[in-house]
Motif scaffolding. Structure first.
Motif, PDB file in Angstrom:
ATOM      1  N   THR A  95      -3.274  -0.925   8.802  1.00  5.90           N
ATOM      2  CA  THR A  95      -4.540  -0.329   8.379  1.00  5.90           C
ATOM      3  C   THR A  95      -4.482   0.116   6.914  1.00  5.90           C
ATOM      4  O   THR A  95      -5.477  -0.009   6.186  1.00  5.90           O
ATOM      5  N   GLU A  96      -3.321   0.625   6.493  1.00 12.35           N
ATOM      6  CA  GLU A  96      -3.183   1.004   5.090  1.00 12.35           C
ATOM      7  C   GLU A  96      -3.385  -0.183   4.170  1.00 12.35           C
ATOM      8  O   GLU A  96      -3.919  -0.046   3.065  1.00 12.35           O
ATOM      9  N   ILE A 156      -7.324  -0.333   3.971  1.00 15.16           N
ATOM     10  CA  ILE A 156      -8.085   0.804   3.444  1.00 15.16           C
ATOM     11  C   ILE A 156      -7.743   1.092   1.987  1.00 15.16           C
ATOM     12  O   ILE A 156      -8.638   1.342   1.160  1.00 15.16           O
ATOM     13  N   HIS A 203      -9.296  10.520   4.378  1.00 19.61           N
ATOM     14  CA  HIS A 203      -8.546   9.298   4.661  1.00 19.61           C
ATOM     15  C   HIS A 203      -8.342   9.109   6.165  1.00 19.61           C
ATOM     16  O   HIS A 203      -8.336   7.957   6.657  1.00 19.61           O
ATOM     17  N   GLU A 204      -8.192  10.193   6.888  1.00 19.79           N
ATOM     18  CA  GLU A 204      -7.988  10.085   8.336  1.00 19.79           C
ATOM     19  C   GLU A 204      -9.201   9.493   9.033  1.00 19.79           C
ATOM     20  O   GLU A 204      -9.083   8.690   9.960  1.00 19.79           O
ATOM     21  N   THR A 223      -9.343   5.790   8.470  1.00 20.01           N
ATOM     22  CA  THR A 223      -8.349   5.075   9.275  1.00 20.01           C
ATOM     23  C   THR A 223      -8.826   4.899  10.710  1.00 20.01           C
ATOM     24  O   THR A 223      -8.769   3.789  11.269  1.00 20.01           O
ATOM     25  N   CYS A 273     -11.667   2.435  10.933  1.00 16.59           N
ATOM     26  CA  CYS A 273     -11.199   1.050  10.810  1.00 16.59           C
ATOM     27  C   CYS A 273     -10.636   0.555  12.129  1.00 16.59           C
ATOM     28  O   CYS A 273     -10.879  -0.590  12.527  1.00 16.59           O
ATOM     29  N   TRP A 274      -9.895   1.398  12.838  1.00 15.75           N
ATOM     30  CA  TRP A 274      -9.363   1.007  14.144  1.00 15.75           C
ATOM     31  C   TRP A 274     -10.498   0.680  15.113  1.00 15.75           C
ATOM     32  O   TRP A 274     -10.475  -0.336  15.791  1.00 15.75           O
ATOM     33  N   PHE A 329      -0.652   1.855  11.748  1.00 15.36           N
ATOM     34  CA  PHE A 329      -0.801   2.622  10.505  1.00 15.36           C
ATOM     35  C   PHE A 329      -0.528   1.740   9.289  1.00 15.36           C
ATOM     36  O   PHE A 329      -1.287   1.758   8.313  1.00 15.36           O
ATOM     37  N   SER A 358       0.832  -1.212   0.000  1.00 15.02           N
ATOM     38  CA  SER A 358       0.000   0.000   0.000  1.00 15.02           C
ATOM     39  C   SER A 358       0.862   1.256   0.000  1.00 15.02           C
ATOM     40  O   SER A 358       0.594   2.208  -0.742  1.00 15.02           O
TER      41      SER A 358
END
Length: 312
Positions: free
Chosen positions: A176-177, A180, A195-196, A199, A202-203, A173, A39
């Motif tokens: 997660t990338e 996503i 995008h933030e 992220t 997702c957490w 990070f 990613s």
């Protein structure tokens, strides 16, 4: 006792779990098969020198792992030595009482009692010294004990836990990338969404319910023992098979030549075609065959089932 410990370490090399953990640690350290590297690399320009970046990343990560292992095993050795000295000092009176109770009885029965008690002391100490050196215990038990022995321990404690926080966030990070970015490339999320926000969402949705609220350490241990070893090496194996034998190594070489201007050397050809898939495959087969020969069991997470005493 030293001879017994030495033999134990050699026999550990025949344990398939040892090789599985070693392979998984390589995947952890280099970030392989998590999706994060792929990613992050998608943000590079087309003609980025990916070969040079791979070599630099491998060398730096390898040297960092060697340095970290030196520090870690030094601390574990210090802790084991200190535990051993404490064990001997605390139980010296008990040894004296048992030796006195023999009252000069040097018959085989008397010696058996003394020898049996001595072995129990050794094995109990070995179990105690080994306890807490895996998983979260390495950071929150072993290292914290070592830090308390250092001059200026409060400052070192603050620095150590800041380091743990940064390490955890950086790993999070990257992982997660790997989730996503593919979903955004498939247009499953609107491009206008920040995008933030994706992220953080997702957490919260994937990790917080398990690892923060419901039997936290149990799920961490469960994922560490099962989700981060065999599945990780299996994903890596199929990634190599997909690139080398399905997509085609010749097409892959042409892609690299288009990016960096030259094809990879014969070393990389042999490694991608044979060495790397064979090593991972041997580790997985060795582990699965050994596990299939064992009796299937499951240890319930019960504090009463945890014991530092050696098995009978």
């Amino acid at each position: 006792m030293s001879v017994h410990v030495s033999l134990l370490q050699v026999e550990e090399l025949m344990n398939p779990t040892t090789w599985l953990d070693a392979g998984a640690q390589v995947f952890y350290a280099f970030g392989i098969a998590w999706g994060g590297l792929i990613s992050f690399s998608s943000y590079n320009p087309v003609h980025n020198n990916c070969v040079q970046d791979s070599v630099i990343l491998s060398v730096v990560t390898g040297l960092t792992s060697v340095y970290a292992a030196t520090v870690t095993y030094s601390i574990i050795g210090f802790r084991a030595t200190e535990k051993y000295d404490t064990c001997i000092n605390d139980q010296s009176n008990e040894i004296f009482i048992i030796a006195s109770s023999l009252q000069g009885d040097m018959t085989p029965a008397g010696l058996s009692v003394s020898t049996q008690h001595h072995n129990i002391l050794i094995y109990s100490h070995q179990a105690t010294a080994k306890y807490g050196v895996e998983g979260t215990g390495l950071a929150f038990i072993v290292f914290t004990e070592a830090i308390t022995k250092m001059p200026g321990s409060p400052a070192w404690s603050v620095l150590f836990f800041i380091m743990l926080l940064c390490l955890g966030l950086s790993t999070l990070f990257g992982n997660t990338e790997g989730v996503i970015v593919p979903l955004k490339d498939l247009n499953l999320f609107p491009k206008k969404w920040p995008h933030e926000i994706l992220t953080v969402s997702c957490w919260i949705l994937t990790q917080d319910p398990l690892f923060l609220f419901f039997r936290r350490i149990y799920w961490v241990t469960l994922f560490d023992n099962f989700a981060g070893s065999v599945p990780l090496l299996t994903i890596g194996l199929f990634e190599m098979i997909a690139v080398v034998y399905i997509y085609g190594i010749d097409r892959f070489n042409e892609d690299i030549k288009f990016m960096v201007g030259r094809k990879p050397s014969i070393f990389w050809q042999i490694t991608w075609r044979f060495i790397s898939p064979l090593i991972v495959l041997v580790i997985l087969v060795f582990y699965l065959v050994a596990q299939a020969q064992k009796q299937l069991n499951y240890l319930v997470w019960d504090i009463n089932s945890v014991s530092l005493q050696p098995p009978s």
